[in-house]
Motif scaffolding. Structure first.
Motif, PDB file in Angstrom:
ATOM      1  N   LYS A 231      25.015  60.677  46.358  1.00 35.31           N
ATOM      2  CA  LYS A 231      24.152  59.572  45.958  1.00 35.31           C
ATOM      3  C   LYS A 231      22.695  60.000  45.763  1.00 35.31           C
ATOM      4  O   LYS A 231      22.048  59.597  44.810  1.00 35.31           O
ATOM      5  CB  LYS A 231      24.250  58.458  46.995  1.00 35.31           C
TER       6      LYS A 231
ATOM      7  N   ALA B 141      26.617  54.523  37.039  1.00 31.13           N
ATOM      8  CA  ALA B 141      28.029  54.874  37.271  1.00 31.13           C
ATOM      9  C   ALA B 141      28.893  54.525  36.063  1.00 31.13           C
ATOM     10  O   ALA B 141      29.803  55.282  35.701  1.00 31.13           O
ATOM     11  CB  ALA B 141      28.546  54.170  38.522  1.00 31.13           C
TER      12      ALA B 141
ATOM     13  N   LYS C 116      22.333  61.030  36.192  1.00 31.17           N
ATOM     14  CA  LYS C 116      22.218  61.087  37.652  1.00 31.17           C
ATOM     15  C   LYS C 116      20.781  61.398  38.075  1.00 31.17           C
ATOM     16  O   LYS C 116      20.227  60.738  38.958  1.00 31.17           O
ATOM     17  CB  LYS C 116      23.190  62.143  38.196  1.00 31.17           C
TER      18      LYS C 116
ATOM     19  N   ASP D 235      32.151  56.763  43.785  1.00 31.47           N
ATOM     20  CA  ASP D 235      31.589  58.117  43.832  1.00 31.47           C
ATOM     21  C   ASP D 235      32.650  59.148  44.192  1.00 31.47           C
ATOM     22  O   ASP D 235      32.682  60.240  43.624  1.00 31.47           O
ATOM     23  CB  ASP D 235      30.434  58.195  44.836  1.00 31.47           C
TER      24      ASP D 235
END
Length: 189
Positions: A131, A91, A181, A27
């Motif tokens: 996140k 991801a 996302k 991240d």
């Protein structure tokens, strides 16, 4: 049987912590890549903008995958849900989209008036990327940027037209990145 279950729980906790660490590193790399993209949209200078940042991200995602596989095996034995697989896939897909954006940025040969505005938006994404961020406000802003670009007068110079077209395409790629996302956060948080 109780000893095996205790052992599995202990190993699960260790693997879960390893997984969290590896994904936190990935991240951070994603945030860094987006920040660098903001810098490169502001200028035509492509010095040291060679895509090597993706090598680090690939390494981090590979390490996360290894931790995920051992964690998934343990969760299967312990009959626990494993949303981390979805997070990992998200991801990976985001990494692919970022590579496409990187390639698009390489094509910019002229800096139209919209470049700093789009760079600022990339900067904002790098700051807000987290996140649990559902990115709804980022998507709203992105849609406003896209609408604004559609409503602007068309350029008269070919080089400006081509660069604006690339910037518009980058915004559409960025939309795909943010939707990935949003979908993950909506499903798992």
């Amino acid at each position: 049987m109780l000893e095996l279950e205790s052992f599995l729980i202990l190993v699960f906790v260790q693997r879960k912590n390893e997984w969290k660490d590896k994904m936190a590193e990935a991240d951070e790399s994603i945030r860094s890549i987006i920040k660098r993209m903001a810098e490169r949209i502001r200028t035509l200078d492509r010095t040291n903008y060679d895509g090597s940042c993706f090598l680090l991200l690939d390494k981090q995602l590979t390490a996360a995958k290894k931790a995920l596989h051992s964690q998934t095996w343990i969760t299967h034995l312990a009959h626990r849900p494993a949303p981390n697989l979805t997070m990992y896939k998200c991801a990976i897909f985001q990494s692919q989209v970022l590579r496409q954006i990187y390639n698009s940025i390489q094509m910019i040969a002229y800096l139209p008036d919209q470049a700093p505005i789009i760079a600022d938006f990339f900067e904002r994404i790098s700051q807000e990327y987290a996140k649990t961020n559902d990115v709804k406000s980022l998507l709203d802003t992105l849609h406003e940027l896209i609408l604004s670009m559609k409503n602007e007068k068309l350029p008269t110079k070919r080089e400006e037209f081509e660069s604006r077209a690339v910037l518009f395409y980058i915004l559409k790629q960025l939309e795909e990145f943010l939707i990935l996302k949003r979908n993950f956060v909506e499903r798992w948080h």
